[in-house]
Design a protein around this motif. Structure first.
Motif, PDB file in Angstrom:
ATOM      1  N   GLY A 236       0.768  -1.244  -0.055  1.00 34.04           N
ATOM      2  CA  GLY A 236      -0.029  -0.285  -0.486  1.00 34.04           C
ATOM      3  C   GLY A 236       0.711   1.182  -0.071  1.00 34.04           C
ATOM      4  O   GLY A 236       0.414   2.774  -0.362  1.00 34.04           O
ATOM      5  N   ARG A 272      -3.602  -0.592  -8.086  1.00 32.85           N
ATOM      6  CA  ARG A 272      -5.197  -0.001  -8.976  1.00 32.85           C
ATOM      7  C   ARG A 272      -4.834   1.068  -8.343  1.00 32.85           C
ATOM      8  O   ARG A 272      -5.911   2.034  -8.002  1.00 32.85           O
ATOM      9  CB  ARG A 272      -6.274  -1.398  -8.863  1.00 32.85           C
ATOM     10  N   THR A 273      -6.028   0.366  -6.172  1.00 30.10           N
ATOM     11  CA  THR A 273      -5.926   1.423  -4.990  1.00 30.10           C
ATOM     12  C   THR A 273      -4.895   2.475  -5.187  1.00 30.10           C
ATOM     13  O   THR A 273      -5.721   3.595  -5.655  1.00 30.10           O
ATOM     14  CB  THR A 273      -5.617   0.643  -3.877  1.00 30.10           C
ATOM     15  N   SER A 274      -3.771   2.260  -5.300  1.00 30.30           N
ATOM     16  CA  SER A 274      -2.879   3.927  -5.220  1.00 30.30           C
ATOM     17  C   SER A 274      -3.358   4.807  -6.705  1.00 30.30           C
ATOM     18  O   SER A 274      -3.927   6.135  -6.524  1.00 30.30           O
ATOM     19  CB  SER A 274      -1.321   3.496  -5.839  1.00 30.30           C
ATOM     20  N   ARG A 275      -3.869   3.683  -8.133  1.00 26.87           N
ATOM     21  CA  ARG A 275      -3.770   4.625  -8.948  1.00 26.87           C
ATOM     22  C   ARG A 275      -5.085   5.427  -9.430  1.00 26.87           C
ATOM     23  O   ARG A 275      -5.400   6.886  -9.890  1.00 26.87           O
ATOM     24  CB  ARG A 275      -4.061   3.783 -10.224  1.00 26.87           C
ATOM     25  N   GLU A 276      -6.338   4.427  -8.825  1.00 27.11           N
ATOM     26  CA  GLU A 276      -7.854   5.615  -8.190  1.00 27.11           C
ATOM     27  C   GLU A 276      -7.376   6.330  -6.710  1.00 27.11           C
ATOM     28  O   GLU A 276      -8.456   7.537  -7.345  1.00 27.11           O
ATOM     29  CB  GLU A 276      -8.822   3.786  -7.746  1.00 27.11           C
ATOM     30  N   ALA A 277      -7.074   6.545  -6.003  1.00 26.43           N
ATOM     31  CA  ALA A 277      -6.391   7.383  -5.422  1.00 26.43           C
ATOM     32  C   ALA A 277      -5.851   8.563  -6.102  1.00 26.43           C
ATOM     33  O   ALA A 277      -6.886  10.223  -6.106  1.00 26.43           O
ATOM     34  CB  ALA A 277      -5.842   6.681  -3.894  1.00 26.43           C
ATOM     35  N   ALA A 278      -4.854   8.379  -6.465  1.00 22.58           N
ATOM     36  CA  ALA A 278      -4.104   9.252  -7.948  1.00 22.58           C
ATOM     37  C   ALA A 278      -5.379  10.593  -8.420  1.00 22.58           C
ATOM     38  O   ALA A 278      -5.470  11.347  -8.909  1.00 22.58           O
ATOM     39  CB  ALA A 278      -3.041   8.920  -8.258  1.00 22.58           C
ATOM     40  N   HIS A 279      -6.653   9.802  -8.952  1.00 29.44           N
ATOM     41  CA  HIS A 279      -7.317  10.558 -10.050  1.00 29.44           C
ATOM     42  C   HIS A 279      -8.723  10.702  -9.132  1.00 29.44           C
ATOM     43  O   HIS A 279      -9.064  11.513  -9.650  1.00 29.44           O
ATOM     44  CB  HIS A 279      -7.538   9.247 -10.969  1.00 29.44           C
ATOM     45  N   VAL A 280      -8.925  10.983  -7.727  1.00 32.10           N
ATOM     46  CA  VAL A 280      -9.550  11.564  -6.967  1.00 32.10           C
ATOM     47  C   VAL A 280      -9.256  12.993  -6.866  1.00 32.10           C
ATOM     48  O   VAL A 280      -8.626  13.348  -6.800  1.00 32.10           O
ATOM     49  CB  VAL A 280     -10.107  10.082  -6.172  1.00 32.10           C
TER      50      VAL A 280
END
Length: 280
Positions: A236, A272-280
């Motif tokens: 994470g 994937r979680t890290s990428r999604e968080a970066a686009h929020v």
């Protein structure tokens, strides 16, 4: 499978890996097993090095010993590095010799300022001889010697002083935490993840003693659930090359690849979680 996920190359799997070239990212071998460069073992390693990145993991340099560095050992390691061009070279935060006599184990260090200075100097000389950074692995521990700091602090300071990297063995961390009542979260918070060049995952043995349970780092079983939990925590925060290490009671290759696949799934989910968080 992610190029970050690797498995140990062990003799029972040599022929199958040569024939099938499974889709793992890299292979790890124990350096000393390949110092002899005229046998089948080195022939297999040299062949597979043409298909996979290779990491060299040493067990015999005894960096924490009061003995001086063994020049013959260092020459053989340097020759192997030149022949294989590994992506990483590693050793242990331990010692195993005194007065030129060797003990077949990785013995615990006293975490003192004197030991820190001594080992840092040795690592610097090894790195100069090899012309590359050395990764140092946290050991599993069954005995704690008197010291002036904790293991994580010692290892982090060793990296700062010598410029070495860290090989973070999460199985060893968990085994030591149970054996000595250490806090894994505090340990991981002390280690700078930017210095971690490789992670090891392995299985341990739970030995029941009259006074309680002793966890032993045997590399003879699947990765335990608490170790997977530590791996999720680290993934994470950072994506780091990860090895599934299995040295005793070696299973069929598909079992090893299944463990590697689980590591790959955990790492991929974290990314994937890290990428999604970066686009929020």
């Amino acid at each position: 499978m992610s190029p970050l996920i690797g498995i140990g190359l062990r003799p029972p799997h040599n022929d199958e890996i040569r024939q099938t070239l499974p889709g793992v990212g890299w292979l790890e071998v124990h350096s000393e097993n390949y110092f002899e460069r005229h046998g089948k073992g080195f022939e297999v390693l040299a062949e597979l090095a043409g298909h996979y990145p290779v990491s060299l993991h040493g067990v015999g340099m005894s960096l924490g010993s009061a003995d001086p560095l063994d020049p013959a050992h260092l020459r053989q390691l340097a020759a192997l590095v030149a022949a294989i061009s590994p992506v990483r070279v590693s050793e242990h935060l331990s010692w195993g010799s005194i007065g030129g006599r060797y003990f077949n184990d990785l013995l615990p260090m006293p975490y003192t300022r004197e030991a820190l200075s001594h080992m840092s100097d040795k690592i610097e000389r090894v790195q100069q001889a090899l012309g590359r950074q050395l990764l140092i692995e946290n050991p599993s521990s069954y005995l704690q010697l008197p010291g002036e700091m904790g293991e994580a602090e010692f290892l982090a300071e060793l990296a700062r002083r010598s410029g070495c990297g860290v090989l973070l063995d999460l199985n060893n961390l968990y085994v030591s935490s149970v054996n000595h009542g250490l806090d894994c979260a505090d340990y991981l918070a002390t280690i700078e993840l930017g210095t971690v060049g490789e992670i090891h995952l392995a299985g341990f043995t739970d030995k029941e003693l009259p006074q309680g349970h002793l966890y032993i780092d045997t590399h003879s079983a699947p990765v335990a659930e608490p170790v997977w939990a530590l791996y999720r925590q680290v993934c994470g925060l950072s994506a780091i090359p990860t090895l599934i290490e299995w040295d005793l009671e070696i299973p069929p290759l598909p079992v090893l690849l299944e463990e590697a696949g689980r590591a790959d799934a955990i790492l991929s989910a974290a990314q994937r979680t890290s990428r999604e968080a970066a686009h929020v």
